[in-house]
Structures are given as C-alpha cells and as structure tokens.
Design an enzyme around this catalytic site. Structure first.
Site, PDB file in Angstrom:
ATOM      1  N   CYS A  92       2.724   0.069  -8.495  1.00 15.39           N
ATOM      2  CA  CYS A  92       3.794   0.729  -7.762  1.00 15.39           C
ATOM      3  C   CYS A  92       5.080   0.751  -8.577  1.00 15.39           C
ATOM      4  O   CYS A  92       5.985   1.527  -8.301  1.00 15.39           O
ATOM      5  CB  CYS A  92       4.017   0.056  -6.418  1.00 15.39           C
ATOM      6  SG  CYS A  92       4.093  -1.727  -6.520  1.00 15.39           S
TER       7      CYS A  92
ATOM      8  N   THR B 216       3.064   4.528   1.175  1.00 17.20           N
ATOM      9  CA  THR B 216       4.155   4.758   2.112  1.00 17.20           C
ATOM     10  C   THR B 216       3.652   5.420   3.381  1.00 17.20           C
ATOM     11  O   THR B 216       4.058   5.058   4.496  1.00 17.20           O
ATOM     12  CB  THR B 216       5.237   5.623   1.456  1.00 17.20           C
ATOM     13  OG1 THR B 216       5.727   4.954   0.288  1.00 17.20           O
ATOM     14  CG2 THR B 216       6.400   5.894   2.398  1.00 17.20           C
ATOM     15  N   GLY B 217       2.741   6.382   3.240  1.00 15.54           N
ATOM     16  CA  GLY B 217       2.203   7.087   4.398  1.00 15.54           C
ATOM     17  C   GLY B 217       1.490   6.161   5.364  1.00 15.54           C
ATOM     18  O   GLY B 217       1.680   6.242   6.584  1.00 15.54           O
TER      19      GLY B 217
ATOM     20  N   GLY C 126       0.833  -1.197   0.000  1.00 17.15           N
ATOM     21  CA  GLY C 126       0.000   0.000   0.000  1.00 17.15           C
ATOM     22  C   GLY C 126       0.865   1.243   0.000  1.00 17.15           C
ATOM     23  O   GLY C 126       2.037   1.220  -0.395  1.00 17.15           O
TER      24      GLY C 126
ATOM     25  N   GLU D 197       4.337  10.661  -5.921  1.00 12.27           N
ATOM     26  CA  GLU D 197       3.650   9.515  -6.499  1.00 12.27           C
ATOM     27  C   GLU D 197       2.209   9.892  -6.842  1.00 12.27           C
ATOM     28  O   GLU D 197       1.465  10.370  -5.987  1.00 12.27           O
ATOM     29  CB  GLU D 197       3.661   8.336  -5.531  1.00 12.27           C
ATOM     30  CG  GLU D 197       3.046   7.076  -6.139  1.00 12.27           C
ATOM     31  CD  GLU D 197       3.003   5.905  -5.174  1.00 12.27           C
ATOM     32  OE1 GLU D 197       3.277   4.771  -5.609  1.00 12.27           O
ATOM     33  OE2 GLU D 197       2.695   6.123  -3.991  1.00 12.27           O
TER      34      GLU D 197
ATOM     35  N   GLU E  59       5.687  -3.525   1.162  1.00 16.55           N
ATOM     36  CA  GLU E  59       6.048  -2.997  -0.159  1.00 16.55           C
ATOM     37  C   GLU E  59       5.129  -1.807  -0.397  1.00 16.55           C
ATOM     38  O   GLU E  59       3.907  -1.944  -0.386  1.00 16.55           O
ATOM     39  CB  GLU E  59       5.878  -4.084  -1.227  1.00 16.55           C
ATOM     40  CG  GLU E  59       6.484  -3.706  -2.570  1.00 16.55           C
ATOM     41  CD  GLU E  59       5.483  -3.022  -3.480  1.00 16.55           C
ATOM     42  OE1 GLU E  59       5.681  -1.815  -3.762  1.00 16.55           O
ATOM     43  OE2 GLU E  59       4.523  -3.670  -3.882  1.00 16.55           O
TER      44      GLU E  59
END
Length: 541
Positions: free
Chosen positions: A327, A267-268, A265, A425, A293
C-alpha cells in the site's frame, strides 16, 4: 501474589539478515523452503481449543507455480463463525483479568521464538504462498513481526503507567480495560507481520479476537498460529476462521458483542464494512472501534536540485519491491524537466537488470503477483496504457501466466497529470511518471495534492532546504508517512509509525502507542480517604 512493578526488556529493532550469496543463513532458509514445498499442509480452523476440519477443502497453490500445491485449508460456515465468537467470549473474562505482565511475557516469548526456531519457517511460508524474495520475506515476516511484539509490549507499559494527578486526600487512578466484546481482525495478503499484528495488538491489551486472513495468506497464517500456540496464547483468545467474506461478515456485524474491527485492505471494502457497522449500531452493546489501513497512490516528487541516482534508486526500489504489492509502493512520480531524462534512463537500466522468477532462487529481485484476480486487473491496466495516446511504456509491459502470475515491472510516462494511472490504485508493478516544467515546482505540488483521494505515503527529493520545507508544508495532508530524500516504503516499527488519512484509512499508526490505545476502554477510579459528612459548603455560611 504480585507485589512489584515490573519493567519489561527495552524494545529494539530486530537486525535484518543480509542473506549474502552462499551464506549459512541463505542456505538454511532455502533448505527450509524446499522441505516445506515437499510437504503440503492440511490446515484447520482454530476455534477455542479445537482444530476444526470441516472437510470442505480448498487448494492452496504458489503464485509463482500454479502446479505447486502447498496444501488445503478447511473452509468454514456461519456456524463456525458463531462458534468462534462464543469461544472468544468464553475466554474473555479470564484473559482480561490476567496481569498485564503475563500477557507481555507471552508476546515477548513469541518475539524470541520467531527470532530463533520459527524464523526460517515463517520466512519460507511467506516466500511460498505470497511469492516474496528472501529479503522481502525477512523484512516482513521475521523482523517487522518481531518488532511489533517487542515494541507493543513497551507501548502497553507506557500506556498503563500514564496515570492522572491526585489532590490532597484523594487517590486518582486510571485502568485500561479491554473492550467489552470481541475484536474482528481482517488483514490483507501482502504482509505476514501485519496479519499477525492485527490479532496480537488487541489481544495484548486484554481483548479476544476472531481472525479471518485473506485466502492467499492462509498458509502463512497457519505458521503464525503455530507461533501463538508455542508462545502460550490461551485457547479462545485468538480464533482463526476461513470462509466467504460476506457470509462471515453477516454473523460478525450482526452480533451484539462486536466491539471492534482491525482491518487492512482495499478502501472500497473498508467503506462497505463501515457502512455495515453503521447499519448495525443499534444492535451493539458498545460503539465499535473501527481501525483501518487501506489503499494508497503513493508519490515521489523530485525538485530540480535532486540527485539523479538517488531519485532513480528510490523509484526502482519503491515501485517494484514485492512487485509493487504494498500500500506504500511508489506508483506516481513527478520529475522536473531538467533531470527527468537522466533519471528515467537509469530507472530503465535498473528494470532491465531485474531478475524475475521463483523466490527459491535468491538472486531473483521480482517474483509473481499474488493470484489470478490481481494478475488480470494489472494486465488490464497495461492493456489500457498500450492503447492510449497519452501514455507510453518506457520499459516492461509484458505479462505471462503460463507457469505463474508473472508481470514485468512497467514504467509508464504520461503527458496528462490526471491520467488514469496517476490517481487509481493498481497494486502491482506499474509506476507512472509525469514530467513537469522545472519552473513549476510549486504548481506541481498543488497538482500532486489534489490528484489522488489517498494520503498514505509520499517522498520529496531535493538538495534545496527551502524546497523541502515548502513541500513538507504544502503536502501536509497528502501523506501520513512523509519521506525526505528516501523512498516512500519500508516503515520501521518504533521509528516510523505507519498509517495515512483521506482514503487511506483511519491513521491509527500501527507500530506506535496510538494503535494500542484504540483497543482499550479506560476507567477512571477516584478514591476519597475521608469523605465529607455534611452537605453544606462554606459558601452557605
């Protein structure tokens, strides 16, 4: 009683069906798609041996057609999460004690069921609820999932056979236990295969799992659960729940038997989950394994020697397959001034030739983005670009949500290499191009390395071997999956283990033994055949 060492079948990659127009395979898949489309599903949670229907129904619609209701799922509460954990822990002892070859058989059976009777259904579900075209669904929902099951069995066998040396009079052994507790599997919407692997990889190693898929993937998660059931995964080993993320997390991350997180999912979100786990560290019986990841801002850089057609094709495929919702998707491109014009001309021609629409028409290359939230986010970036003096849209730039969440594939050229869309992103069909002076290849490599917080995938295109070697060294930490003269997407299980560092995750490499080893708690056993009977060593005289 088992009294033999068993060697499972050698893993191989599942061949990808080409789905040529008019073929039997494409007719069969579209027929399944249409049949499922007409029969909305009532989707329960799976807790232990129970199918749990709470009555709190949430509607599921297709991304490419708001009016197409695929079914409803039953939303759970904190009590359902607690029940799922209880069911997992109840199943744990018996599952962990099951001989490893029995666990292997279950997932090898899952691979064969998916290669055969489940194939069309799994692909069609992915097309319907995630708006993937026939090829993207086949690569993901069928082939990659099959590959995960087959190769993970092979890796499990390799791990278990890795044993220590023994000295005279001593037998040293290593056993690989499941973790003490339960694993929480939390996948993103975009890959059906990853959704399955986040559950299956820990389970194969003797763990029990509580699994919460993304809301937009629940429809295909139901088919995955049917596959697990058909393959013989025992009740309680993998428990499937739905509900509000924070509410579920409150129960999961405060439970003393929480033993691991398997995540894909943003990064945050991953950083926040890691913080929550850190805050709860005194509550847990063990130190939880955290495997994630996350995001990417994946690059293509072309050397002045690179071929025009090769680079253009890598951009068109790498940036826009599955609407850029990978991603690994190419989202920033560095082109040399000597060939940039020709490359971009070809990319623009490619994009203008794309057909956009429903996955039901196999000739559509581009479909809808996943939901309204994603649509609004991507559209806001496009609006920002349109108002900017430092960027221009070469092709695309339109969007329409009247029928489905459709956004045109968009190519942006910027003059500032630190422009917003070069490092943030977007997770959609937008790629940003920066043209560098052909004499500044080395400087551009340095720039590329420092521009993004992510380090997932990247590609170098060149016909100059020295340039390839230089880029490979200078970009050592810029990508966990690095491609030479190929697009930065399409990692294959067993061939290119997947994962990156920096802001892109823990780099535990799904599709290799490196991921499976994270779900084991090794125990060393030393047996001495003739123990000493006197404490005195020779040096004491």
């Amino acid at each position: 009683m088992s009294n033999a060492y068993f060697t499972p079948p050698v893993a191989f990659n599942e061949p990808v069906t080409p789905f040529e127009p008019g073929s039997r395979e494409v007719k069969s898949l579209i027929a399944t798609y249409k049949a499922m489309k007409k029969k909305p599903m009532d989707i329960p949670m799976y807790i232990g041996s129970e199918e749990v229907r709470t009555g709190m129904k949430v509607k599921i619609t297709a991304p490419h057609d708001h009016k197409l209701v695929l079914g409803h799922y039953h939303k759970g509460s904190k009590e359902d999460v607690k029940a799922a954990i209880k069911a997992a822990l109840k199943a744990r002892k018996e599952w962990a004690a099951l001989p490893w070859q029995e666990r292997a058989s279950i997932f090898l059976k899952a691979a064969e069921l998916l290669a055969g009777p489940f194939r069309d259904r799994m692909n069609a579900a992915t097309m319907l609820c995630q708006s993937k075209n026939v090829m993207q669904a086949e690569i993901d929902a069928a082939c990659e999932m099959i590959d995960f099951f087959r190769f993970n069995v092979q890796y499990m066998t390799d791990i278990y056979s890795d044993q220590p040396e023994s000295s005279p009079g001593v037998w040293n052994r290593m056993e690989y236990r499941g973790l003490e507790g339960f694993v929480f599997a939390l996948p993103q919407f975009n890959f059906t295969s990853i959704c399955a692997n986040l559950c299956a990889a820990p389970a194969m190693m003797g763990n029990v799992v509580v699994w919460k898929p993304a809301d937009s993937q629940i429809y295909s998660a139901q088919v995955i659960m049917e596959l697990f059931k058909g393959a013989g995964v025992p009740d309680g080993v993998i428990n499937l729940i739905y509900g509000d993320g924070p509410e579920i997390g409150e129960v999961i991350f405060n439970h003393p038997d929480f033993a691991g997180l398997h995540f894909t999912g943003s990064t945050g979100v991953f950083k926040q989950l890691w913080k929550n786990i850190g805050k709860g560290i005194d509550k847990y019986k063990t130190y939880p394994r955290v495997v994630g990841e996350t995001g990417g801002k994946d690059f293509i850089i072309a050397h002045p020697s690179a071929g025009v057609a090769e680079v253009a094709t890598a951009i068109s495929r790498g940036a826009f397959e599955f609407q850029g919702q990978k991603c690994s998707a190419a989202s920033r491109v560095y082109l040399p001034s000597n060939t940039a014009k020709d490359i971009l001309k070809r990319v623009v021609e490619d994009v203008r030739s794309f057909k956009i629409g429903s996955p039901e028409d196999p000739s559509n290359f581009v479909n809808a983005v996943i939901d309204g939230r994603a649509f609004d986010k991507i559209a806001s970036y496009i609006d920002y670009i349109k108002k900017s003096k430092d960027a221009k849209i070469l092709v695309g730039g339109k969007y329409d949500k009247s029928k489905g969440w459709f956004i045109e594939p968009t190519v942006v050229q910027v003059t500032d290499p630190k422009y917003r869309t070069m490092y943030e992103e977007i997770f959609g069909p937008v790629v940003t191009v920066y043209v560098y002076d052909e004499k500044d290849f080395v400087k551009t490599l340095e720039l590329l390395d420092k521009t993004s917080d992510y380090a997932l995938t990247g590609a170098i295109f060149s016909q100059d071997r020295k340039a390839i070697d230089l880029a490979t060294k200078m970009l050592e930490h810029s990508a966990g999956n690095f491609y030479i003269n190929d697009k930065p997407t399409g990692a294959v299980v067993g061939q290119q283990p997947f994962g990156g560092g920096r802001g892109s995750g823990t780099n535990d490499k799904a599709g290799s033994y490196l991921n499976l080893i994270r779900w084991t708690a090794p125990r060393t056993i030393k047996e001495t055949f003739v123990p000493p009977t006197d404490y005195r060593y020779p040096f004491l005289g």
